[in-house]
Design an enzyme around this catalytic site. Structure first.
Site, PDB file in Angstrom:
ATOM      1  N   LYS A 178      -1.345   5.321 -19.251  1.00  0.00           N
ATOM      2  CA  LYS A 178       0.100   5.505 -19.139  1.00  0.00           C
ATOM      3  C   LYS A 178       0.620   5.914 -20.509  1.00  0.00           C
ATOM      4  CE  LYS A 178       2.686   4.828 -16.232  1.00  0.00           C
ATOM      5  NZ  LYS A 178       3.163   5.872 -15.277  1.00  0.00           N
ATOM      6  N   HIS A 180      -0.759   6.897  -5.949  1.00  0.00           N
ATOM      7  CA  HIS A 180       0.045   6.311  -7.014  1.00  0.00           C
ATOM      8  C   HIS A 180       0.114   4.804  -6.803  1.00  0.00           C
ATOM      9  CE1 HIS A 180       4.238   4.864  -7.979  1.00  0.00           C
ATOM     10  NE2 HIS A 180       3.888   5.328  -9.150  1.00  0.00           N
TER      11      HIS A 180
HETATM   12 MG   LIG Z   1       2.718   8.617 -12.490  1.00  0.00          MG
END
Ligand SMILES: [Mg+2]
Length: 429
Positions: free
Chosen positions: A201, A328
């Site tokens: 991330k 996701h």
């Molecule tokens: Mg994403």
């Protein structure tokens, strides 16, 4: 209609689950995040489970739907969409067709998408109850599994050791704020779960720092699939620069820039595949994005696409247009993980490991935590989803929600960040 399949009662339980201080472009995860557990009980005495986002706007939609469902069959999952439309939100304050969800992390926020996110939990609960009644796993209700295990990816985060400004309990992962910290985190994921793919991330630090972290991962794990997801924090030019720097090691770049137009511009100028869970999050967004070639992989979230059947409809669209599909993940528990695994097992064209936050969660409402082996979850043939509700755990997490003064009932990563840095604003590069 088989009377055993008729819904007798629906219980919806908002909960707060503890969450580590994971960083992203919108701030930092709060000490706890809201989820909603849906339980559908049939006249046959079978209980089906579903889970979705739990912020107040979702609760507003879930309450009237829960009241409208009794008397209908758990086999009538297609009827849930019309039922949600007619039942409507109890509150007229439902945000309509504007803004973005969770500070932009989940793409456009529309009334329809919010409704679908709630319906998905009811659909999952109905399918769980139907499967338990019929003695069939959910994957059999979706046409049957085409694989016996589903591969997941390690989800790496820049993170702090503890939540600032609170006495929230911490975990033993420690901080990860530089390439060495990210590699150490990846090694632990590799050791504990055997994940083969690694997603970082991003959008937290300047792109050069995140490029260095991905480079360090590539050196530590040669040849392994790597992804970087800054949640749309970069300009087109920055995205292209990162793609040039990391093109030889990236499996894909996820939402480098915000919006279909920017993604299409990047896609036209790089060979690095682009993936999204932000610019294609509804069926309405598909035609333009596919026509422009903006994405090569759609990261489906069965919650906001409207459930497990809708996930299979999206898969058919992706197959038709030669676009890849994966999944996701937001913070979630074992019910949603079971639902993801059951539907993923039915999709032949799933060629990328699915995302999951699950290893970061220390709490759950299922009695038995699923176990990742070699980065995979086995696809159970147990009737329904194959999970059982831990009622004591559900009650304790609901108590936390009841006791909360309102600061945690709606996810707000920016507010959590501003407790540490009052002047903080999301960065753009
Ligand atoms: Mg994403």
């Amino acid at each position: 209609m088989d009377v055993k399949l008729i819904v007798d009662e629906v219980r919806i339980t908002p909960i707060l689950i503890s969450d580590p201080p994971l960083l992203n472009v919108q701030g930092v995860h709060q000490p706890a995040t809201p989820r909603l557990v849906v339980e559908v009980v049939t006249r046959g005495g079978v209980s089906g489970l579903g889970e979705t986002y739990g912020d107040a706007v979702y609760l507003d939609i879930a309450r009237p739907l829960a009241e409208a469902l009794p008397g209908r069959s758990v086999a009538d999952v297609n009827g849930l969409f019309a039922l949600a439309d007619t039942a409507g939100p109890a509150s007229p304050a439902l945000p309509v067709d504007e803004g973005v969800d969770a500070g932009g992390l989940r793409g456009v926020r529309t009334a329809d998408k919010l409704r679908l996110s709630v319906v998905s939990a009811f659909e999952t609960a109905c399918l769980d109850a139907l499967g338990k009644t019929l003695g069939l796993p959910v994957h059999a209700l979706l046409g049957g599994k085409v694989r016996d295990a589903v591969e997941y990816s390690a989800y790496l985060f820049y993170r702090w050791a503890a939540h600032p400004g609170t006495d929230a309990p911490t975990d033993d992962w420690g901080p990860a704020l530089d390439p060495a910290g990210i590699v150490a985190q990846a090694r632990r994921f590799d050791r504990l779960y055997g994940f083969h793919s690694f997603k970082l991330k991003g959008g937290v630090f300047a792109p050069e720092q995140e490029i260095a972290a991905v480079r360090a991962l590539a050196e530590a794990f040669p040849g392994r699939p790597l992804r970087l997801d800054p949640n749309g924090a970069w300009s087109v030019e920055t995205s292209l620069a990162v793609a040039r720097e990391l093109g030889d090691v990236l499996e894909y770049l996820e939402d480098p820039a915000s919006g279909t137009g920017a993604m299409a511009e990047i896609a036209a100028r790089t060979d690095v595949p682009l993936a999204t869970n932000m610019c294609v999050t509804t069926f309405e967004e598909v035609p333009e994005a596919f026509a422009k070639g903006a994405v090569r992989i759609v990261l489906c979230d069965h919650h906001y696409w409207g459930g497990l059947h809708r996930t299979r409809e999206l898969a058919a669209l992706c197959r038709t247009y030669g676009v890849g599909l994966s999944m996701h993940s937001n913070t979630h528990l074992g019910i949603s993980l079971a639902a993801m695994t059951q539907v993923a097992a039915t999709l032949p064209e799933l060629h990328h490991a699915c995302d999951t936050h699950y290893p970061w969660q220390t709490e759950d409402v299922v009695t038995t935590r699923p176990v990742f082996r070699d980065g995979r979850l086995a696809v159970t043939d147990t009737p329904g989803l194959g999970v059982d509700l831990d009622r004591a755990a559900l009650a304790a997490l609901h108590r936390r929600w009841l006791d909360d003064d309102g600061t945690l009932r709606d996810r707000d990563d920016a507010a959590a960040m501003r407790r540490a840095a009052p002047d903080w604003t999301p960065a753009k590069w």
